[in-house]
Each structure stands twice: as structure tokens, then as C-alpha cells.
Design an enzyme around this catalytic site. Sequence first.
Site, short mmCIF file in Angstrom:
data_model
loop_
_atom_site.label_atom_id
_atom_site.label_comp_id
_atom_site.label_asym_id
_atom_site.label_seq_id
_atom_site.Cartn_x
_atom_site.Cartn_y
_atom_site.Cartn_z
N GLU A 187 -2.21 -8.47 2.96
CA GLU A 187 -2.63 -9.11 4.22
C GLU A 187 -4.14 -9.17 4.36
OE1 GLU A 187 -2.67 -4.77 5.24
OE2 GLU A 187 -1.51 -6.10 3.93
N CYS A 210 0.84 -1.19 0.00
CA CYS A 210 0.00 0.00 0.00
C CYS A 210 0.88 1.26 0.00
CB CYS A 210 -0.99 -0.02 1.15
SG CYS A 210 -2.35 1.17 0.93
N HIS A 270 -3.71 -4.28 -0.28
CA HIS A 270 -3.26 -4.88 0.98
C HIS A 270 -3.18 -6.39 0.81
CE1 HIS A 270 -3.35 -1.39 3.73
NE2 HIS A 270 -4.35 -0.96 2.97
#
Length: 221
Positions: free
Chosen positions: A199, A88, A197
Site C-alpha cells: 500500500e 508485512c 508494504h
Amino acid sequence: MKIAIVDPGSGNLASVLRALERVIAESGRQAQAVVTTDAAEVRDADRIVLPGQGAFAACRRGLDALPGMVDALQDAVIESGKPFLGICVGMQLMAERGLEHGTTPGLGWIRGEIAPMDPRGPDGAALPLPQMGWNGLELAQPSHPLLEGLRPGLHAYFVHSYALAGGDPAQLLASTTYGGPVAAIVGRDNMAGTQFHVEKSSLVGLRILANFLRWKPETAA
């Protein structure tokens, strides 16, 4: 293997750590991921991850506030060729500059600047910002090691109002569409960054992280 997750004072550090620990466990590798603000620990790491969220300028200030960190990143990534992944705003910091809250220098590792988005629908009406949610990926360089096992159209989770502009097409690994093309993954040599992102991107993000653990760039020391 030691993976250093740099803490610039913003970013989903706990989520990134959990995601990396999951792919490490699933891989059966002898590896450890740690969150750190210590420049020496970054220099000693085998791989480096830089998460970030919020404003470009704030993330850059956070990075500059860590004694010796920018120099350590330069030494580890540019001089020693260690694999690097920006997430990001961590990806955005790889660019030459950011235009959010004034003009702020980036790390200058990839070409282009982080500029405000102005997405428009087919009728010319402005689309909502930030771009937030799941968007499909279009693979510009499907043979890149970080994209192994991915196919066009798989979705990743984005949250951003600024995006890379004026980038080098040779450094674009994947894009998405939001009122026009948007750089989703960029990279060169031993470094890469995702605008989304990883994650929070479910199996797509986990696959990219697993590929990152296996990645052996030709420039890596």
C-alpha cells in the site's frame, strides 16, 4: 467479489483499503473491499488480505483475540483455497514461528521462522535497522501471476528488523538485498505474502494488488 481485510489491531488498514479501492475502480470489476474483525465475514469472502505492522507477537495476539478468526482463516485459505495476501507482519505470520519478543507460533503456512536481521555492509559494519526505505526486487519466480508486469530492479517500500529465515526456496517469489538476501515475497498454492508494504509501494504495490484481484490459483475453490 468481496475482499476481506482482516483487522488484527495493527497495520495500515485505511491505506490498504484505499489502495484496493483504487485498483478495483481502475479494473472496472464489481468488487468490494471491507475491513473486518468478523470471522464469518472472512469465511464468506472471495479473497482475504491480512495486513500487519509492529511486533510479530503483538500481531499474533491481536489475531487470536478475534473470536474464531484463526479457524476462519484456516478454513477459508487452507480448506477452501481462497486467494490470500499477507502484508508485512501479515506475511510474517504465515511462517512457522516468530522470534520477536519471545517465541510465538505462526500460522505455519510456509516454512521458516521470523528471525532478527543482522545486515552487514561490505566492510563488515552493521547496517541500520530497521531496514527502512525503497529497495529493489529480484524476481525468483517471474512467471508467478502476482508478479505479472513487474521487472527486476523495481523498488518497493520496506520497514522491518525481522525477516524470514530457513524458508523453502520453492516458496520464494522475490527477494531484496540488504546486507545479504532478504525474502521479499513468499507464497505457495493460493497464498502469498509481501515483506514490504504494497500500500506504500506506489505503482509496484498497486500492480501486485491488481494481479491479486485477477489471480485464479489452481487450488482455489
